[in-house]
Design a protein around this motif. Structure first.
Motif, PDB file in Angstrom:
ATOM      1  N   SER A 163      17.420 -34.885 -37.674  1.00 10.77           N
ATOM      2  CA  SER A 163      16.496 -34.837 -36.538  1.00 10.77           C
ATOM      3  C   SER A 163      17.075 -35.464 -35.269  1.00 10.77           C
ATOM      4  CB  SER A 163      15.188 -35.540 -36.897  1.00 10.77           C
ATOM      5  OG  SER A 163      15.421 -36.908 -37.167  1.00 10.77           O
ATOM      6  N   LYS A 164      18.085 -36.313 -35.424  1.00  9.35           N
ATOM      7  CA  LYS A 164      18.667 -36.983 -34.260  1.00  9.35           C
ATOM      8  C   LYS A 164      20.174 -36.789 -34.254  1.00  9.35           C
ATOM      9  CE  LYS A 164      15.114 -40.568 -34.217  1.00  9.35           C
ATOM     10  NZ  LYS A 164      14.828 -42.004 -34.385  1.00  9.35           N
ATOM     11  N   THR A 165      20.707 -36.531 -33.062  1.00  9.91           N
ATOM     12  CA  THR A 165      22.143 -36.353 -32.905  1.00  9.91           C
ATOM     13  C   THR A 165      22.652 -37.175 -31.730  1.00  9.91           C
ATOM     14  OG1 THR A 165      21.810 -34.386 -31.541  1.00  9.91           O
ATOM     15  CG2 THR A 165      22.200 -34.034 -33.904  1.00  9.91           C
ATOM     16  N   GLU A 223      29.663 -37.857 -28.083  1.00 12.00           N
ATOM     17  CA  GLU A 223      30.515 -38.550 -27.113  1.00 12.00           C
ATOM     18  C   GLU A 223      30.501 -37.739 -25.822  1.00 12.00           C
ATOM     19  OE1 GLU A 223      34.036 -39.381 -24.909  1.00 12.00           O
ATOM     20  OE2 GLU A 223      33.938 -37.602 -26.179  1.00 12.00           O
ATOM     21  N   ASP A 224      30.592 -38.419 -24.694  1.00 11.07           N
ATOM     22  CA  ASP A 224      30.385 -37.754 -23.401  1.00 11.07           C
ATOM     23  C   ASP A 224      31.274 -36.523 -23.186  1.00 11.07           C
ATOM     24  OD1 ASP A 224      29.637 -40.726 -21.380  1.00 11.07           O
ATOM     25  OD2 ASP A 224      28.385 -39.455 -22.650  1.00 11.07           O
ATOM     26  N   SER A 225      32.510 -36.589 -23.609  1.00 12.44           N
ATOM     27  CA  SER A 225      33.432 -35.495 -23.307  1.00 12.44           C
ATOM     28  C   SER A 225      33.120 -34.213 -24.073  1.00 12.44           C
ATOM     29  CB  SER A 225      34.877 -35.923 -23.578  1.00 12.44           C
ATOM     30  OG  SER A 225      35.105 -36.074 -24.966  1.00 12.44           O
ATOM     31  N   VAL A 226      32.295 -34.299 -25.122  1.00 20.20           N
ATOM     32  CA  VAL A 226      31.976 -33.099 -25.898  1.00 20.20           C
ATOM     33  C   VAL A 226      30.523 -32.671 -25.742  1.00 20.20           C
ATOM     34  CG1 VAL A 226      33.736 -33.775 -27.588  1.00 20.20           C
ATOM     35  CG2 VAL A 226      31.315 -34.216 -28.077  1.00 20.20           C
ATOM     36  N   LYS A 227      29.762 -33.476 -25.017  1.00 21.44           N
ATOM     37  CA  LYS A 227      28.339 -33.178 -24.847  1.00 21.44           C
ATOM     38  C   LYS A 227      28.174 -31.813 -24.193  1.00 21.44           C
ATOM     39  CE  LYS A 227      26.301 -37.170 -24.195  1.00 21.44           C
ATOM     40  NZ  LYS A 227      25.750 -38.344 -23.497  1.00 21.44           N
ATOM     41  N   GLY A 228      27.285 -30.988 -24.754  1.00 21.59           N
ATOM     42  CA  GLY A 228      27.045 -29.661 -24.219  1.00 21.59           C
ATOM     43  C   GLY A 228      27.997 -28.603 -24.753  1.00 21.59           C
ATOM     44  N   ARG A 229      29.060 -29.034 -25.441  1.00 23.75           N
ATOM     45  CA  ARG A 229      30.035 -28.079 -25.998  1.00 23.75           C
ATOM     46  C   ARG A 229      30.051 -28.093 -27.517  1.00 23.75           C
ATOM     47  NH1 ARG A 229      35.325 -28.815 -25.219  1.00 23.75           N
ATOM     48  NH2 ARG A 229      35.194 -31.098 -25.010  1.00 23.75           N
ATOM     49  N   ALA A 236      23.225 -41.171 -42.361  1.00 23.16           N
ATOM     50  CA  ALA A 236      23.770 -40.458 -41.220  1.00 23.16           C
ATOM     51  C   ALA A 236      25.217 -40.097 -41.490  1.00 23.16           C
ATOM     52  CB  ALA A 236      23.669 -41.319 -39.963  1.00 23.16           C
ATOM     53  N   MET A 237      25.655 -39.004 -40.890  1.00 24.42           N
ATOM     54  CA  MET A 237      27.041 -38.557 -41.019  1.00 24.42           C
ATOM     55  C   MET A 237      27.672 -38.504 -39.628  1.00 24.42           C
ATOM     56  SD  MET A 237      27.751 -37.976 -44.248  1.00 24.42           S
ATOM     57  CE  MET A 237      29.237 -36.974 -44.131  1.00 24.42           C
ATOM     58  N   THR A 238      28.971 -38.687 -39.596  1.00 24.87           N
ATOM     59  CA  THR A 238      29.683 -38.729 -38.326  1.00 24.87           C
ATOM     60  C   THR A 238      30.927 -37.853 -38.357  1.00 24.87           C
ATOM     61  OG1 THR A 238      30.833 -40.720 -39.104  1.00 24.87           O
ATOM     62  CG2 THR A 238      28.919 -41.056 -37.694  1.00 24.87           C
ATOM     63  N   TRP A 239      31.306 -37.362 -37.192  1.00 22.61           N
ATOM     64  CA  TRP A 239      32.595 -36.701 -36.978  1.00 22.61           C
ATOM     65  C   TRP A 239      33.422 -37.590 -36.055  1.00 22.61           C
ATOM     66  CZ3 TRP A 239      34.833 -32.819 -39.438  1.00 22.61           C
ATOM     67  CH2 TRP A 239      34.051 -31.855 -40.086  1.00 22.61           C
ATOM     68  N   HIS A 240      34.694 -37.730 -36.398  1.00 21.91           N
ATOM     69  CA  HIS A 240      35.632 -38.497 -35.604  1.00 21.91           C
ATOM     70  C   HIS A 240      36.860 -37.628 -35.367  1.00 21.91           C
ATOM     71  CE1 HIS A 240      33.573 -42.331 -36.847  1.00 21.91           C
ATOM     72  NE2 HIS A 240      33.179 -41.501 -37.787  1.00 21.91           N
ATOM     73  N   ARG A 241      37.675 -38.004 -34.386  1.00 17.03           N
ATOM     74  CA  ARG A 241      38.937 -37.310 -34.196  1.00 17.03           C
ATOM     75  C   ARG A 241      40.011 -38.293 -33.749  1.00 17.03           C
ATOM     76  NH1 ARG A 241      37.457 -33.690 -28.788  1.00 17.03           N
ATOM     77  NH2 ARG A 241      37.348 -35.431 -27.302  1.00 17.03           N
ATOM     78  N   GLN A 242      41.245 -37.920 -34.064  1.00 16.17           N
ATOM     79  CA  GLN A 242      42.381 -38.744 -33.672  1.00 16.17           C
ATOM     80  C   GLN A 242      43.487 -37.848 -33.153  1.00 16.17           C
ATOM     81  OE1 GLN A 242      43.929 -41.407 -36.692  1.00 16.17           O
ATOM     82  NE2 GLN A 242      44.785 -42.744 -35.122  1.00 16.17           N
ATOM     83  N   ALA A 243      43.811 -38.012 -31.882  1.00 11.71           N
ATOM     84  CA  ALA A 243      44.901 -37.276 -31.271  1.00 11.71           C
ATOM     85  C   ALA A 243      46.193 -38.078 -31.430  1.00 11.71           C
ATOM     86  CB  ALA A 243      44.611 -37.030 -29.796  1.00 11.71           C
ATOM     87  N   PRO A 244      47.332 -37.421 -31.375  1.00 10.86           N
ATOM     88  CA  PRO A 244      48.613 -38.133 -31.518  1.00 10.86           C
ATOM     89  C   PRO A 244      48.733 -39.272 -30.510  1.00 10.86           C
ATOM     90  CG  PRO A 244      48.967 -35.777 -31.625  1.00 10.86           C
ATOM     91  CD  PRO A 244      47.528 -35.967 -31.246  1.00 10.86           C
ATOM     92  N   GLY A 245      49.081 -40.448 -30.999  1.00  7.50           N
ATOM     93  CA  GLY A 245      49.273 -41.596 -30.127  1.00  7.50           C
ATOM     94  C   GLY A 245      48.001 -42.264 -29.657  1.00  7.50           C
ATOM     95  N   ALA A 262      30.701 -37.266 -32.840  1.00  6.14           N
ATOM     96  CA  ALA A 262      29.304 -36.870 -33.004  1.00  6.14           C
ATOM     97  C   ALA A 262      28.716 -37.584 -34.214  1.00  6.14           C
ATOM     98  CB  ALA A 262      29.189 -35.360 -33.172  1.00  6.14           C
ATOM     99  N   ARG A 263      27.414 -37.716 -34.181  1.00 10.66           N
ATOM    100  CA  ARG A 263      26.688 -38.340 -35.288  1.00 10.66           C
ATOM    101  C   ARG A 263      25.390 -37.576 -35.498  1.00 10.66           C
ATOM    102  NH1 ARG A 263      22.414 -41.912 -35.995  1.00 10.66           N
ATOM    103  NH2 ARG A 263      22.632 -43.493 -37.640  1.00 10.66           N
TER     104      ARG A 263
END
Length: 116
Positions: free
Chosen positions: A55-57, A60-66, A32-41, A48-49
């Motif tokens: 076949s499966k994804t 995270e709630d704040s990006v779901k649907g976008r 499996a592969m993942t995307w992560h992010r880090q904002a300042p501070g 996402a994963r």
């Protein structure tokens, strides 16, 4: 081992952007592969994963649907399509895999900035 992110840039709120990641030096298609992010501070967070065969994804709630994650095992790449971008999506974005070989490794990331 290499994880190489690309495609980050400045985008206006409401805009779209696709960022990419290449993974090399490990059995890409087995993990499996993942995307992560880090904002300042802030701490790095999982965005996402995608399962090894795509076949499966998970999102995270704040990006779901976008956001939509996809992969091409023939090219050892994953993409993250981001629509409806918001200023709070501004961050450095990183990919990683669930291979033991990449657990302590992070690439250089790609910067996504969302502002008017």
């Amino acid at each position: 081992v290499q994880l190489v992110e690309s495609g980050g840039t400045w985008v206006q709120p409401g805009g779209s952007l696709t960022i990419s990641c290449g993974g090399f030096g490990f059995a890409f298609s087995r993990y499996a592969m993942t995307w992560h992010r880090q904002a300042p501070g802030k701490e790095r967070e999982l965005v996402a994963r995608i399962s090894n065969d795509g076949s499966k994804t998970f999102y995270e709630d704040s990006v779901k649907g976008r956001f939509t994650v996809s992969r091409d095992n023939a090219r050892n790449t994953i993409d993250l399509q981001m629509d409806g971008l918001k200023p709070e999506d501004t961050a450095m974005y990183y990919c990683n895999s669930e291979s033991p070989l990449t657990q302590d490794y992070w690439g250089q990331g790609t910067q996504v900035t969302v502002s008017a």
